[in-house]
Scaffold this motif. Structure first.
Motif, PDB file in Angstrom:
ATOM      1  N   LEU B 144      45.364  41.711  32.969  1.00 35.68           N
ATOM      2  CA  LEU B 144      46.609  41.818  32.486  1.00 35.68           C
ATOM      3  C   LEU B 144      47.068  40.678  31.341  1.00 35.68           C
ATOM      4  O   LEU B 144      47.438  41.219  30.192  1.00 35.68           O
ATOM      5  N   GLY B 147      44.943  41.715  28.287  1.00 37.08           N
ATOM      6  CA  GLY B 147      45.565  42.971  27.686  1.00 37.08           C
ATOM      7  C   GLY B 147      46.804  42.380  26.718  1.00 37.08           C
ATOM      8  O   GLY B 147      47.046  42.623  25.508  1.00 37.08           O
ATOM      9  N   VAL B 148      47.542  41.545  27.462  1.00 36.56           N
ATOM     10  CA  VAL B 148      48.672  40.836  26.534  1.00 36.56           C
ATOM     11  C   VAL B 148      48.453  40.170  25.357  1.00 36.56           C
ATOM     12  O   VAL B 148      48.713  40.296  24.270  1.00 36.56           O
ATOM     13  N   LEU B 151      47.095  42.684  22.691  1.00 34.48           N
ATOM     14  CA  LEU B 151      47.958  43.434  22.194  1.00 34.48           C
ATOM     15  C   LEU B 151      48.815  42.370  21.014  1.00 34.48           C
ATOM     16  O   LEU B 151      48.974  42.772  19.874  1.00 34.48           O
ATOM     17  N   GLN B 163      58.019  41.418  20.820  1.00 35.76           N
ATOM     18  CA  GLN B 163      58.805  42.407  21.530  1.00 35.76           C
ATOM     19  C   GLN B 163      57.646  43.283  22.420  1.00 35.76           C
ATOM     20  O   GLN B 163      57.865  43.684  23.279  1.00 35.76           O
ATOM     21  N   ALA B 164      56.797  43.964  21.552  1.00 31.49           N
ATOM     22  CA  ALA B 164      55.596  44.618  22.477  1.00 31.49           C
ATOM     23  C   ALA B 164      54.895  43.990  23.686  1.00 31.49           C
ATOM     24  O   ALA B 164      54.879  44.317  24.644  1.00 31.49           O
ATOM     25  N   VAL B 167      57.308  44.078  26.297  1.00 29.27           N
ATOM     26  CA  VAL B 167      57.340  45.169  27.365  1.00 29.27           C
ATOM     27  C   VAL B 167      56.184  45.246  28.138  1.00 29.27           C
ATOM     28  O   VAL B 167      56.106  45.580  29.349  1.00 29.27           O
ATOM     29  N   LEU B 168      54.965  45.099  27.475  1.00 28.20           N
ATOM     30  CA  LEU B 168      53.708  45.142  28.433  1.00 28.20           C
ATOM     31  C   LEU B 168      53.789  44.159  29.443  1.00 28.20           C
ATOM     32  O   LEU B 168      53.411  44.534  30.711  1.00 28.20           O
ATOM     33  N   VAL B 171      55.807  45.621  32.077  1.00 27.53           N
ATOM     34  CA  VAL B 171      55.611  46.680  32.931  1.00 27.53           C
ATOM     35  C   VAL B 171      54.346  46.107  33.915  1.00 27.53           C
ATOM     36  O   VAL B 171      54.269  46.550  35.093  1.00 27.53           O
ATOM     37  N   GLY B 172      53.886  45.051  33.400  1.00 28.53           N
ATOM     38  CA  GLY B 172      52.813  44.373  34.361  1.00 28.53           C
ATOM     39  C   GLY B 172      53.473  43.831  35.356  1.00 28.53           C
ATOM     40  O   GLY B 172      52.816  43.784  36.582  1.00 28.53           O
ATOM     41  N   VAL B 174      56.222  44.618  37.008  1.00 29.80           N
ATOM     42  CA  VAL B 174      56.364  45.727  38.137  1.00 29.80           C
ATOM     43  C   VAL B 174      55.178  46.322  38.700  1.00 29.80           C
ATOM     44  O   VAL B 174      55.541  46.497  39.779  1.00 29.80           O
ATOM     45  N   ASN B 175      54.006  46.332  38.055  1.00 29.03           N
ATOM     46  CA  ASN B 175      52.929  46.673  38.695  1.00 29.03           C
ATOM     47  C   ASN B 175      52.231  45.755  39.479  1.00 29.03           C
ATOM     48  O   ASN B 175      51.612  46.049  40.602  1.00 29.03           O
TER      49      ASN B 175
ATOM     50  N   ILE C 163      52.931  54.514  27.890  1.00 33.20           N
ATOM     51  CA  ILE C 163      53.382  53.419  27.703  1.00 33.20           C
ATOM     52  C   ILE C 163      52.351  52.612  26.973  1.00 33.20           C
ATOM     53  O   ILE C 163      52.663  52.052  25.646  1.00 33.20           O
ATOM     54  N   LEU C 167      52.885  51.834  22.804  1.00 34.56           N
ATOM     55  CA  LEU C 167      52.797  50.147  22.326  1.00 34.56           C
ATOM     56  C   LEU C 167      51.890  50.168  21.278  1.00 34.56           C
ATOM     57  O   LEU C 167      52.040  49.145  20.293  1.00 34.56           O
ATOM     58  N   LEU C 177      42.161  49.221  22.352  1.00 35.30           N
ATOM     59  CA  LEU C 177      43.294  48.467  22.839  1.00 35.30           C
ATOM     60  C   LEU C 177      43.848  49.252  23.752  1.00 35.30           C
ATOM     61  O   LEU C 177      44.236  48.643  25.228  1.00 35.30           O
ATOM     62  N   LEU C 180      42.212  49.021  27.163  1.00 42.87           N
ATOM     63  CA  LEU C 180      42.355  47.435  27.749  1.00 42.87           C
ATOM     64  C   LEU C 180      43.722  47.013  28.326  1.00 42.87           C
ATOM     65  O   LEU C 180      43.920  46.476  29.329  1.00 42.87           O
ATOM     66  N   LEU C 181      44.845  47.828  27.911  1.00 39.45           N
ATOM     67  CA  LEU C 181      46.054  47.548  28.285  1.00 39.45           C
ATOM     68  C   LEU C 181      46.391  48.358  29.562  1.00 39.45           C
ATOM     69  O   LEU C 181      47.126  47.845  30.326  1.00 39.45           O
ATOM     70  N   PRO C 184      43.932  48.380  33.764  1.00 41.88           N
ATOM     71  CA  PRO C 184      44.532  47.428  34.930  1.00 41.88           C
ATOM     72  C   PRO C 184      45.550  48.210  35.579  1.00 41.88           C
ATOM     73  O   PRO C 184      45.502  48.226  36.937  1.00 41.88           O
ATOM     74  N   LEU C 185      46.406  48.703  34.937  1.00 39.70           N
ATOM     75  CA  LEU C 185      47.422  49.721  35.637  1.00 39.70           C
ATOM     76  C   LEU C 185      47.076  50.704  36.386  1.00 39.70           C
ATOM     77  O   LEU C 185      47.864  51.271  37.088  1.00 39.70           O
ATOM     78  N   ILE C 234      60.291  50.008  19.066  1.00 39.08           N
ATOM     79  CA  ILE C 234      59.476  48.539  18.967  1.00 39.08           C
ATOM     80  C   ILE C 234      58.355  48.947  17.843  1.00 39.08           C
ATOM     81  O   ILE C 234      58.409  48.311  16.782  1.00 39.08           O
TER      82      ILE C 234
END
Lengths: 59, 250, 238
Positions: B144, B147-148, B151, B163-164, B167-168, B171-172, B174-175, C163, C167, C177, C180-181, C184-185, C234
């Motif tokens: 996670l 990923g952040v 991005l 901002q993006a 949001v990510l 979401v993470g 919550v997950n 999502i 993004l 990408l 990658l994002l 995991p979810l 965004i």
């Protein structure tokens, strides 16, 4: 004190490799985390100082 | 038109990069000294004075690195998501910078937790890697973080990137409980409950106290690195403002 | 994310001529005209499942054991592969900007787009899964579990993947990408999806697993469109 002699302390009851490896990695991670922003700071400062000098010369 | 202020004063002050730079300049030495004392003292206590575990012997001393780093890696994600949310809601630049500074620290601490977990696994389980629920969750947490970071570095505009990633990160966040629950459950399905790394019936006081010292020490260390990165980020983004010009030329 | 009065979702939005059905019909029609996008994930799904016997072992006992995992991983990757194009063409021709500016609630439009995406990838994948099950010697007891778990799980995959798509829509190199994002979810869905098939194989009740997959879908239906809308605003404004 859990250890009688220094050799025992290094050996860690046969688990010396694992214990010392863990602490060495921790040390590396901590030092890198501290050094990285410090280096970055120096770079930013020299870069910005150069920019300021250039602007002063231009004006 | 004066808006009704419903947050304490310091909350608005935090929004000012300059005020933040000054206050962190004052706090930084305090936390640095605290981190140094706690970490050096805690390590000595952990390595020399704490008793060996009757089951695992001295390999148990890895807990004093493993557990604090695991806790810190999780808290750091939480902080990143909360800071990102504050940045999204109140459009607070400093919060965005805090969130951005959290990601690389958290990722490196997660790697430390994974590495020490793997090293601890060798004498305990006889293998460098076991699909233990906690280790697996930590690995996913690292994904996670990666990923952040990916991005954030892929988007060029600083504001959009902040901002993006916020949001990510949310979401993470919550997950994370869902991931944690599912991995725990998956783990009990696939292997009978064996000896786990950190769940101990009751830890003796002389083992628990140095662990507490190390946990607090790790938090102080995090605060130090966080502030160092935040200050860099502030200087970088406010480079056109007069106070940064004075700071650099002076 | 201003609290525009039009953002509130009303019953009229669900009417046949409302924004939800409009967006759904439009997306379905568009992809009907580009049939390759429809078929490619399915071919990919089939190919991934073919690689496993070739790469590991064609032994029927072994394949039967890994079949639930292989089918689920293949479905997951196929969904992921199709995810990148979800908002891309709309972004490139400016439709997405118009959607964001329109007074219609974005929540419903986004939900419709994800539903259209699922109907064109998740649903065909689910329908095709028994074929892969047969190829991988999955016993007949597991088939119902396979189809049912995919039916409940793939919409969640589409929602979460959207999502990531939202993004990365403004980026040129979005493809890697997104994986990658999003990967995991996807892990909880994967775990419970495969576990339900394994439970079905051993004769255990699958109701609990389906309930959890359904709960994740319900959570995704409520939360994901919010995150997708925020991410789209965004990405497009930046």
């Amino acid at each position: 004190m859990s250890f009688e002699t220094f050799a025992e302390f290094i050996d860690m009851g046969g688990h010396g490799l694992y214990v010392w490896l863990s602490y060495a990695i921790a040390l590396v991670v901590i030092v890198l985390n501290i050094v990285n922003p410090l280096m970055q700071k120096r770079q930013i400062f020299t870069e910005q100082a150069r920019r300021l000098r250039r602007e002063k010369q231009a004006s | 038109m004066a808006e009704k202020k419903w947050m304490p004063r310091w909350f608005y002050q935090l929004a000012s990069p300059r005020w933040c730079y000054q206050i962190t300049g004052k706090l930084l030495p305090i936390f640095a000294v605290a981190a140094l004392i706690l970490l050096v003292g805690g390590t000595a206590w952990a390595l020399i004075y704490a008793p060996a575990d009757y089951q695992q012997g001295n390999s148990f001393r890895i807990i004093y690195i493993h557990v604090p780093s695991a806790i810190l890696a999780q808290s750091c994600y939480m902080m990143m998501a909360v800071a990102g949310a504050i940045g999204l809601i109140w459009k607070m630049k400093v919060a965005d910078m805090v969130a951005k500074a959290c990601a690389p620290i958290g990722a490196s601490i997660a790697i430390l937790a994974l590495a020490t977990g793997a090293i601890w696994g060798k004498p305990t389980w006889g293998a460098w890697w076991v699909w233990d629920a906690r280790l697996t969750s930590m690995l996913i947490l690292l994904f996670l973080y990666l990923g952040v970071i990916a991005l954030n570095s892929a988007i060029e505009s600083e504001q959009t990137a902040a901002q993006a990633t916020a949001v990510l990160a949310l979401v993470g966040l919550v997950n994370i409980p869902i991931i944690k629950y599912s991995v725990d459950w998956w783990n009990t399905l696939h292997q009978p409950a064996t000896f786990t790394l950190t769940e101990r019936p009751a830890m003796a006081m002389e083992m628990w106290l140095p662990l507490l010292v190390m946990v607090i020490g790790f938090y102080c260390f995090f605060a130090v690195v966080m502030m160092l990165r935040l200050r860099n980020e502030i200087i970088q983004r406010e480079r056109r403002s007069s106070w940064v010009r004075e700071l650099i030329s002076g | 994310m201003t609290n525009h009065p039009a953002e509130k979702i009303a019953v009229r939005d669900l009417k046949v001529d409302g924004p939800f059905w409009g967006a759904l019909k439009r997306d379905l029609l568009l992809s009907y005209r580009r049939k390759s996008d429809l078929i490619n994930p399915l071919i990919f799904f089939l190919m991934v499942a073919t690689l496993f016997p070739l790469g590991v072992s064609p032994d029927s006992v072994f394949l039967a054991e890994v079949a639930p995992g292989v089918v689920w991983v293949a479905a997951l990757l196929a969904t992921l592969l199709s995810m990148d194009s979800l908002f891309r063409s709309d972004f490139e021709d400016g439709t997405l900007e118009q959607l964001l500016l329109s007074p219609q609630p974005l929540f419903m439009v986004v939900l419709a787009k994800v539903l259209a995406h699922w109907m064109l990838t998740g649903l065909p994948l689910t329908l095709m899964a028994p074929l892969l099950g047969v190829m991988l010697f999955l016993p007949a007891d597991g088939m119902s579990g396979l189809v049912l778990s995919l039916l409940l799980g793939t919409p969640t995959l589409s929602l979460v993947g959207a999502i990531g798509a939202a993004l990365t829509v403004g980026l040129r190199k979005g493809g890697v990408l997104i994986s990658l994002l999003v990967l995991p979810l996807y892990i909880p869905v994967l775990i419970f999806g495969t576990a339900s098939i394994q439970a079905a194989l051993t004769g255990l009740p699958v109701g609990g697993y389906m309930a959890i997959l359904g709960a994740m879908l319900a959570l995704g239906l409520i939360m994901a469109p919010l995150a997708i809308s925020a991410a789209l605003r965004i990405s497009v404004s930046g």
